[in-house]
Design a protein around this motif. Structure first.
Motif, PDB file in Angstrom:
ATOM      1  N   ALA A  72       1.445  -1.204  -0.623  1.00  0.00           N
ATOM      2  CA  ALA A  72      -0.170   0.204  -0.113  1.00  0.00           C
ATOM      3  C   ALA A  72       0.693   0.994   0.249  1.00  0.00           C
ATOM      4  O   ALA A  72       2.007   0.852   0.762  1.00  0.00           O
ATOM      5  CB  ALA A  72      -1.072   0.030   1.371  1.00  0.00           C
ATOM      6  N   GLY A  73       0.496   1.853  -0.565  1.00  0.00           N
ATOM      7  CA  GLY A  73       0.772   4.022  -1.021  1.00  0.00           C
ATOM      8  C   GLY A  73       1.935   3.485  -1.098  1.00  0.00           C
ATOM      9  O   GLY A  73       3.284   4.737  -1.472  1.00  0.00           O
ATOM     10  N   ASP A  74       2.989   2.573  -1.887  1.00  0.00           N
ATOM     11  CA  ASP A  74       4.969   3.086  -2.338  1.00  0.00           C
ATOM     12  C   ASP A  74       4.611   3.599  -3.750  1.00  0.00           C
ATOM     13  O   ASP A  74       5.678   3.637  -3.999  1.00  0.00           O
ATOM     14  CB  ASP A  74       5.370   1.844  -1.817  1.00  0.00           C
ATOM     15  N   GLY A  75       3.107   3.795  -5.115  1.00  0.00           N
ATOM     16  CA  GLY A  75       3.563   4.313  -5.994  1.00  0.00           C
ATOM     17  C   GLY A  75       4.366   2.596  -7.134  1.00  0.00           C
ATOM     18  O   GLY A  75       4.554   3.745  -7.971  1.00  0.00           O
ATOM     19  N   TYR A  83      -2.255  -2.475 -11.874  1.00  0.00           N
ATOM     20  CA  TYR A  83      -2.932  -0.910 -11.793  1.00  0.00           C
ATOM     21  C   TYR A  83      -1.783  -0.372 -10.363  1.00  0.00           C
ATOM     22  O   TYR A  83      -1.221  -2.281  -9.452  1.00  0.00           O
ATOM     23  CB  TYR A  83      -4.104  -1.950 -10.896  1.00  0.00           C
ATOM     24  N   ILE A  84      -1.591   0.549 -10.434  1.00  0.00           N
ATOM     25  CA  ILE A  84      -0.369   0.963  -8.402  1.00  0.00           C
ATOM     26  C   ILE A  84      -1.485   1.117  -7.516  1.00  0.00           C
ATOM     27  O   ILE A  84      -2.167   1.748  -7.813  1.00  0.00           O
ATOM     28  CB  ILE A  84       0.079   1.574  -8.985  1.00  0.00           C
ATOM     29  N   ASP A  85      -1.315   0.251  -6.033  1.00  0.00           N
ATOM     30  CA  ASP A  85      -1.458   0.302  -5.088  1.00  0.00           C
ATOM     31  C   ASP A  85      -2.610  -0.253  -5.222  1.00  0.00           C
ATOM     32  O   ASP A  85      -3.278   0.543  -4.092  1.00  0.00           O
ATOM     33  CB  ASP A  85      -1.374   1.551  -4.900  1.00  0.00           C
ATOM     34  N   ASP A  86      -3.253  -1.135  -5.531  1.00  0.00           N
ATOM     35  CA  ASP A  86      -4.521  -1.884  -5.874  1.00  0.00           C
ATOM     36  C   ASP A  86      -5.108  -2.479  -4.885  1.00  0.00           C
ATOM     37  O   ASP A  86      -4.506  -3.811  -5.036  1.00  0.00           O
ATOM     38  CB  ASP A  86      -4.774  -2.026  -7.193  1.00  0.00           C
ATOM     39  N   GLY A  95     -10.833   9.786 -15.717  1.00  0.00           N
ATOM     40  CA  GLY A  95     -10.248  10.797 -15.165  1.00  0.00           C
ATOM     41  C   GLY A  95      -9.960  10.131 -13.933  1.00  0.00           C
ATOM     42  O   GLY A  95      -9.220  11.334 -13.279  1.00  0.00           O
ATOM     43  N   GLN A  96     -10.390   9.202 -13.768  1.00  0.00           N
ATOM     44  CA  GLN A  96      -9.731   8.928 -12.561  1.00  0.00           C
ATOM     45  C   GLN A  96      -9.072   8.133 -12.286  1.00  0.00           C
ATOM     46  O   GLN A  96      -7.530   7.558 -12.152  1.00  0.00           O
ATOM     47  CB  GLN A  96     -11.278   8.488 -11.633  1.00  0.00           C
ATOM     48  N   ASN A  97      -8.934   6.484 -12.900  1.00  0.00           N
ATOM     49  CA  ASN A  97      -8.397   5.397 -12.936  1.00  0.00           C
ATOM     50  C   ASN A  97      -7.463   5.401 -11.933  1.00  0.00           C
ATOM     51  O   ASN A  97      -5.510   5.773 -11.721  1.00  0.00           O
ATOM     52  CB  ASN A  97      -7.271   5.755 -14.069  1.00  0.00           C
ATOM     53  N   ASN A  98      -7.478   5.201 -10.407  1.00  0.00           N
ATOM     54  CA  ASN A  98      -6.855   4.786  -9.037  1.00  0.00           C
ATOM     55  C   ASN A  98      -7.543   3.949  -8.670  1.00  0.00           C
ATOM     56  O   ASN A  98      -8.352   3.254  -8.275  1.00  0.00           O
ATOM     57  CB  ASN A  98      -6.942   6.622  -8.463  1.00  0.00           C
ATOM     58  N   ALA A  99      -6.763   3.742  -6.985  1.00  0.00           N
ATOM     59  CA  ALA A  99      -7.307   2.806  -6.122  1.00  0.00           C
ATOM     60  C   ALA A  99      -7.746   3.372  -4.781  1.00  0.00           C
ATOM     61  O   ALA A  99      -8.923   2.895  -4.381  1.00  0.00           O
ATOM     62  CB  ALA A  99      -5.797   2.899  -5.058  1.00  0.00           C
ATOM     63  N   ASN A 100      -8.805   4.341  -5.247  1.00  0.00           N
ATOM     64  CA  ASN A 100      -9.610   4.467  -4.291  1.00  0.00           C
ATOM     65  C   ASN A 100     -10.822   4.475  -5.257  1.00  0.00           C
ATOM     66  O   ASN A 100     -12.126   4.563  -5.710  1.00  0.00           O
ATOM     67  CB  ASN A 100      -9.910   6.381  -4.604  1.00  0.00           C
ATOM     68  N   VAL A 101     -11.344   3.021  -4.324  1.00  0.00           N
ATOM     69  CA  VAL A 101     -12.582   2.351  -4.675  1.00  0.00           C
ATOM     70  C   VAL A 101     -13.578   2.837  -3.365  1.00  0.00           C
ATOM     71  O   VAL A 101     -15.181   2.187  -3.548  1.00  0.00           O
ATOM     72  CB  VAL A 101     -12.142   0.647  -3.941  1.00  0.00           C
ATOM     73  N   SER A 102     -13.389   3.691  -2.560  1.00  0.00           N
ATOM     74  CA  SER A 102     -15.027   4.612  -1.459  1.00  0.00           C
ATOM     75  C   SER A 102     -15.874   4.839  -2.956  1.00  0.00           C
ATOM     76  O   SER A 102     -15.666   6.125  -4.006  1.00  0.00           O
ATOM     77  CB  SER A 102     -14.190   5.230  -1.253  1.00  0.00           C
ATOM     78  N   PRO A 103     -17.111   5.853  -2.049  1.00  0.00           N
ATOM     79  CA  PRO A 103     -18.022   6.361  -3.053  1.00  0.00           C
ATOM     80  C   PRO A 103     -17.027   7.494  -3.171  1.00  0.00           C
ATOM     81  O   PRO A 103     -17.085   8.188  -2.351  1.00  0.00           O
ATOM     82  CB  PRO A 103     -19.221   6.126  -1.594  1.00  0.00           C
ATOM     83  N   GLY A 104     -17.306   7.954  -4.473  1.00  0.00           N
ATOM     84  CA  GLY A 104     -16.691   9.004  -4.211  1.00  0.00           C
ATOM     85  C   GLY A 104     -17.081  10.479  -4.151  1.00  0.00           C
ATOM     86  O   GLY A 104     -16.575  11.929  -3.972  1.00  0.00           O
ATOM     87  N   THR A 105     -18.694  10.199  -4.054  1.00  0.00           N
ATOM     88  CA  THR A 105     -19.406  11.946  -4.189  1.00  0.00           C
ATOM     89  C   THR A 105     -20.284  11.019  -3.071  1.00  0.00           C
ATOM     90  O   THR A 105     -20.690  10.279  -2.611  1.00  0.00           O
ATOM     91  CB  THR A 105     -20.322  12.205  -5.172  1.00  0.00           C
ATOM     92  N   ASN A 106     -21.336  12.737  -2.534  1.00  0.00           N
ATOM     93  CA  ASN A 106     -22.706  12.477  -1.381  1.00  0.00           C
ATOM     94  C   ASN A 106     -23.983  12.081  -2.520  1.00  0.00           C
ATOM     95  O   ASN A 106     -24.858  11.978  -1.853  1.00  0.00           O
ATOM     96  CB  ASN A 106     -22.339  13.124  -0.683  1.00  0.00           C
TER      97      ASN A 106
END
Length: 307
Positions: A72-75, A83-86, A95-106
């Motif tokens: 985790a978090g070493d890039g 996939y990095i840090d998945d 436009g995201q393509n990242n490891a943030n799998v949590s709900p992104g908005t309210n």
């Protein structure tokens, strides 16, 4: 649950007393009867391709899939899977393509994936709700951000399906609709070829046949419609259509109580809510008999389904 018993060539499991109340859905799929035999989804990973999952929710956090080959978090793409840090999955949003799998908005639509995940695998801990397979693991695959029930930056569903297969999911929950494409059909075929079972919502338009990806259940995975407490097909639920090849089942999908982001709970309805009941059931089958093939799961479910 006769279908899990059939998965291991055992006599029909004894029926326990119903829970009732907000747990009517568990009674309907006879999940407690299976738990009593020691099958709780252990050893099975279910990918939830959706709007993200609140991986810190107290009813979910102990059941979130962890990629043990990644640091985790070493890039760095430690497992060289692209996939990095998945650590818990991936966000495929444009436009995201990242490891943030949590709900992104309210936005209220963003809670969808957390609700689905809870129906599959919320812990059996005496609070909130309990999932159909309370010891399965959830691989959170987010397709982006949601507004008014639609992805505003929806990423590639075929890519997400392939990620789930390549990273160890045995079941993929698809509580969503999608445009038809050769890439989607190819990804579903790829999952089936690896004995990964895709479970797809039939859709909420009240049509006579399901939309994509559920319509591909003529060959790959399962299509799921919704029923209410009385086991009547919900008015909004798309039906099975006329193809005898379509593997279509129904499950509870009206006023289902499950996890929501922010350590909360609530009721949602739709074939999206029915689908995780079937995904959880498949996880129970595979925890009882890990050697089941894609075709065996489809056959057993559609031969023994009730309702």
């Amino acid at each position: 649950m006769n279908l899990v018993a059939r998965s291991i060539d055992a006599p029909r499991f004894a029926s326990l007393a119903d829970f009732g109340g907000n747990n009517w859905n568990l009674d309907a799929v006879q999940a407690p009867d299976v738990w009593a035999r020691g099958f709780t989804g252990q050893g099975v990973t279910v990918a939830v391709i959706d709007s993200g999952v609140d991986i810190t929710h107290p009813d979910l956090r102990d059941n979130i899939w962890i990629n043990l080959d990644e640091i985790a978090g070493d890039g760095v793409d430690n497992d060289v899977n692209g996939y990095i840090d998945d650590i818990n999955g991936w966000n495929f949003g444009i436009g995201q393509n990242n490891a943030n799998v949590s709900p992104g908005t309210n936005n209220s639509g963003q809670e969808h994936g957390t609700h689905v995940a809870g129906t599959i695998a919320a812990r059996n801990n005496g609070s909130g709700n309990t999932g159909v397979a309370p010891d399965a693991k959830i691989m959170a695959l987010r397709l982006g951000d949601v507004a008014d029930g639609w992805f505003v930056n929806g990423g590639s569903l075929p890519e997400a399906i392939r990620y789930a297969v390549d990273n160890g999911a045995r079941v993929i929950n698809l509580s969503l609709g999608s445009a038809d494409s050769p890439q989607l059909q190819s990804a579903l075929a790829y999952a089936a070829s690896r004995n990964v079972v895709t479970v797809s919502a039939s859709g909420n338009e009240g049509l006579l046949s399901p939309g994509a990806p559920a319509r591909y259940a003529t060959q790959y995975g399962l299509s799921v419609g919704a029923v209410n407490r009385e086991r009547s097909v919900a008015r909004f639920s798309n039906r099975a259509g006329g193809s005898p090849r379509l593997r279509h089942v129904v499950a509870p999908g009206v006023q289902i109580y499950s996890t929501l982001p922010g350590n909360s709970y609530g009721f949602l309805s739709g074939t999206s809510m029915a689908t995780p009941h079937v995904a959880g059931t498949v996880a129970l089958m595979l925890s009882a008999n890990p050697t089941l093939t894609h075709n065996q799961v489809r056959q057993i479910l559609t031969d023994t389904a009730v309702g």
